[in-house]
Design a protein around this motif. Structure first.
Motif, PDB file in Angstrom:
ATOM      1  N   GLU A  51      66.012   2.213  50.388  1.00  0.00           N
ATOM      2  CA  GLU A  51      65.455   3.264  50.027  1.00  0.00           C
ATOM      3  C   GLU A  51      66.150   4.255  48.999  1.00  0.00           C
ATOM      4  N   ASP A  52      67.333   3.960  48.815  1.00  0.00           N
ATOM      5  CA  ASP A  52      68.152   4.604  47.760  1.00  0.00           C
ATOM      6  C   ASP A  52      67.745   4.040  46.355  1.00  0.00           C
ATOM      7  N   VAL A  53      67.076   3.121  46.136  1.00  0.00           N
ATOM      8  CA  VAL A  53      66.654   2.792  44.715  1.00  0.00           C
ATOM      9  C   VAL A  53      65.813   4.164  44.105  1.00  0.00           C
ATOM     10  N   GLY A  54      65.160   4.411  44.908  1.00  0.00           N
ATOM     11  CA  GLY A  54      64.291   5.794  44.400  1.00  0.00           C
ATOM     12  C   GLY A  54      65.250   6.826  43.853  1.00  0.00           C
ATOM     13  N   ASN A  55      66.487   6.867  44.082  1.00  0.00           N
ATOM     14  CA  ASN A  55      67.388   7.877  43.382  1.00  0.00           C
ATOM     15  C   ASN A  55      67.527   7.649  42.016  1.00  0.00           C
ATOM     16  N   TYR A  56      67.054   6.323  41.458  1.00  0.00           N
ATOM     17  CA  TYR A  56      67.530   5.983  40.073  1.00  0.00           C
ATOM     18  C   TYR A  56      66.193   5.787  39.306  1.00  0.00           C
ATOM     19  N   GLY A  57      65.029   6.028  39.911  1.00  0.00           N
ATOM     20  CA  GLY A  57      63.838   5.724  39.067  1.00  0.00           C
ATOM     21  C   GLY A  57      62.665   5.135  39.559  1.00  0.00           C
ATOM     22  N   ILE A  58      62.931   4.192  40.539  1.00  0.00           N
ATOM     23  CA  ILE A  58      61.737   3.179  40.996  1.00  0.00           C
ATOM     24  C   ILE A  58      61.429   3.482  42.476  1.00  0.00           C
ATOM     25  N   LEU A  59      60.258   3.836  42.640  1.00  0.00           N
ATOM     26  CA  LEU A  59      59.630   4.306  43.858  1.00  0.00           C
ATOM     27  C   LEU A  59      59.195   3.163  44.686  1.00  0.00           C
ATOM     28  N   LYS A  60      58.982   1.854  44.024  1.00  0.00           N
ATOM     29  CA  LYS A  60      58.008   0.823  44.831  1.00  0.00           C
ATOM     30  C   LYS A  60      59.001  -0.272  44.782  1.00  0.00           C
ATOM     31  N   VAL A  61      59.651  -0.582  45.932  1.00  0.00           N
ATOM     32  CA  VAL A  61      60.348  -1.716  46.208  1.00  0.00           C
ATOM     33  C   VAL A  61      59.794  -2.579  47.290  1.00  0.00           C
ATOM     34  N   THR A  62      59.909  -3.980  46.945  1.00  0.00           N
ATOM     35  CA  THR A  62      59.281  -4.870  47.673  1.00  0.00           C
ATOM     36  C   THR A  62      60.505  -5.633  48.370  1.00  0.00           C
ATOM     37  N   HIS A  63      60.621  -5.689  49.808  1.00  0.00           N
ATOM     38  CA  HIS A  63      61.860  -6.470  50.537  1.00  0.00           C
ATOM     39  C   HIS A  63      61.141  -7.761  50.906  1.00  0.00           C
ATOM     40  N   ILE A  64      61.658  -8.971  50.244  1.00  0.00           N
ATOM     41  CA  ILE A  64      61.173 -10.061  50.705  1.00  0.00           C
ATOM     42  C   ILE A  64      62.107 -10.675  51.679  1.00  0.00           C
ATOM     43  N   LYS A  65      61.722 -10.521  53.101  1.00  0.00           N
ATOM     44  CA  LYS A  65      62.562 -10.769  53.950  1.00  0.00           C
ATOM     45  C   LYS A  65      62.683 -11.902  54.667  1.00  0.00           C
ATOM     46  N   ASN A  66      63.818 -12.649  55.064  1.00  0.00           N
ATOM     47  CA  ASN A  66      63.875 -13.982  55.707  1.00  0.00           C
ATOM     48  C   ASN A  66      65.489 -14.054  56.141  1.00  0.00           C
TER      49      ASN A  66
END
Length: 322
Positions: A51-66
């Motif tokens: 969620e910290d990615v939003g601090n730097y300008g990207i609000l949509k993040v996909t987590h490809i979980k495995n």
């Protein structure tokens, strides 16, 4: 064209790395100039700071979980990331130019049949197109690169692009579970020396050369690095002699670094070495040879015996920190 930018986020030990946040901020700045939509993707198992990615300008993040991909696997990451890029129809892909990024980016380039510019140190927009600048000829010159293919990949040198001030915004995370996918290969374990800072991403580096006269004297380098909270580096001659591991080698055939502070101790300054560290923000050189080439790129130079100067440096830094 879909007008989408995708940033690949590198993670290690359940944490997204600082160099990836730098890539996010750089991509955000570019997107604002050309009007593209921003996305980010991370591959792995449990990750704590997505969620910290939003601090730097990207609000949509996909987590490809495995759960099988808590460690990096070239083939698995290439397969999953190439598929995701096609799914969201991203035209521009950013990665950090870390060891992982340098391995993954060319595989993606072949898979997606696109152009690539590696080790970029600046990005500008000219007539609506991204112009990347990168070093060539062992860092002696810079070249401007324009990629003409529909899809484009850029890898960004760590510690060059600023993350800026965190905005306090959290990103929206979409989890894509890929446990059912049959992976071609997976990495079961990565062993790393405890307490060692990766020289490629360190903010401060203390590097030693042949002037240290032998592996038994590198305890001085390690002690100075410890009091500064720095990574230890080495020249090619030192690594070739077996004094230090290859993972510490700075230079054209080692790692390219851009720390805030680079201390070159007993390093003469061969072209190969300076190609890997000349973009450091502040370079301090200590060498008894006043004609050593390292002084040509150093911001501060001390002509003297490293075995007399390093202990004094350690002593004074300890006094300041107390």
């Amino acid at each position: 064209m879909a007008n989408n930018i995708l940033v690949f986020l590198e993670q290690r030990n359940k944490q997204i790395k600082k160099s990836s946040f730098e890539a996010v901020k750089a991509a955000s700045d570019i997107a604002a100039k050309i009007g593209f939509e921003l996305f980010a993707v991370v591959i792995g198992d449990e990750i704590n700071n997505i969620e910290d990615v939003g601090n730097y300008g990207i609000l949509k993040v996909t987590h490809i979980k495995n759960s099988q991909l808590h460690n990096y696997s070239t083939s698995a990451y290439t397969d999953l990331l190439a598929s995701h890029i096609k799914d969201i129809d991203a035209d521009i892909i950013f990665l950090s130019n870390t060891s992982l990024g340098k391995d993954l980016a060319p595989h993606l380039c072949v898979r997606l049949d696109c152009g690539i510019s590696t080790d970029c140190i600046s990005l500008n927009i000219v007539n609506g197109e991204i112009i990347a600048q990168r070093p060539i000829y062992a860092g002696k010159a810079l070249i401007d690169v324009k990629i003409t293919s529909p899809k484009k990949i850029f890898t960004l040198r760590p510690n060059v692009f600023s993350t800026g001030v965190p905005s306090g915004t959290k990103s929206e995370v979409t989890i894509v579970n890929t446990e059912s996918i049959n992976l071609a290969s997976k990495v079961t374990e990565i062993k790393k020396s405890d307490g060692k800072i990766d020289v490629a991403e360190a903010d401060i580096i203390v590097a030693g050369g042949r002037g240290m006269k032998g592996p038994e004297h590198f305890n001085l380098i390690e002690e100075l690095a410890q009091v500064l909270g720095a990574a230890t580096g080495a020249s090619r001659a030192v690594v070739d002699a077996g004094w230090r591991p290859h993972g510490e080698q700075v230079g054209q055939t080692g790692k390219t670094v851009s720390p805030t502070l680079y201390l070159a101790l007993g390093i003469s300054g061969a072209i190969q070495h300076m190609a890997g560290m000349r973009s450091s923000k502040c370079i301090v050189a200590i060498n008894k040879d006043k004609e050593a080439p390292i002084f040509q790129v150093a911001d501060y130079g001390i002509i003297g015996d490293v075995f007399e100067i390093i202990p004094k440096l350690i002593e004074e830094i300890k006094k300041i920190k107390q």
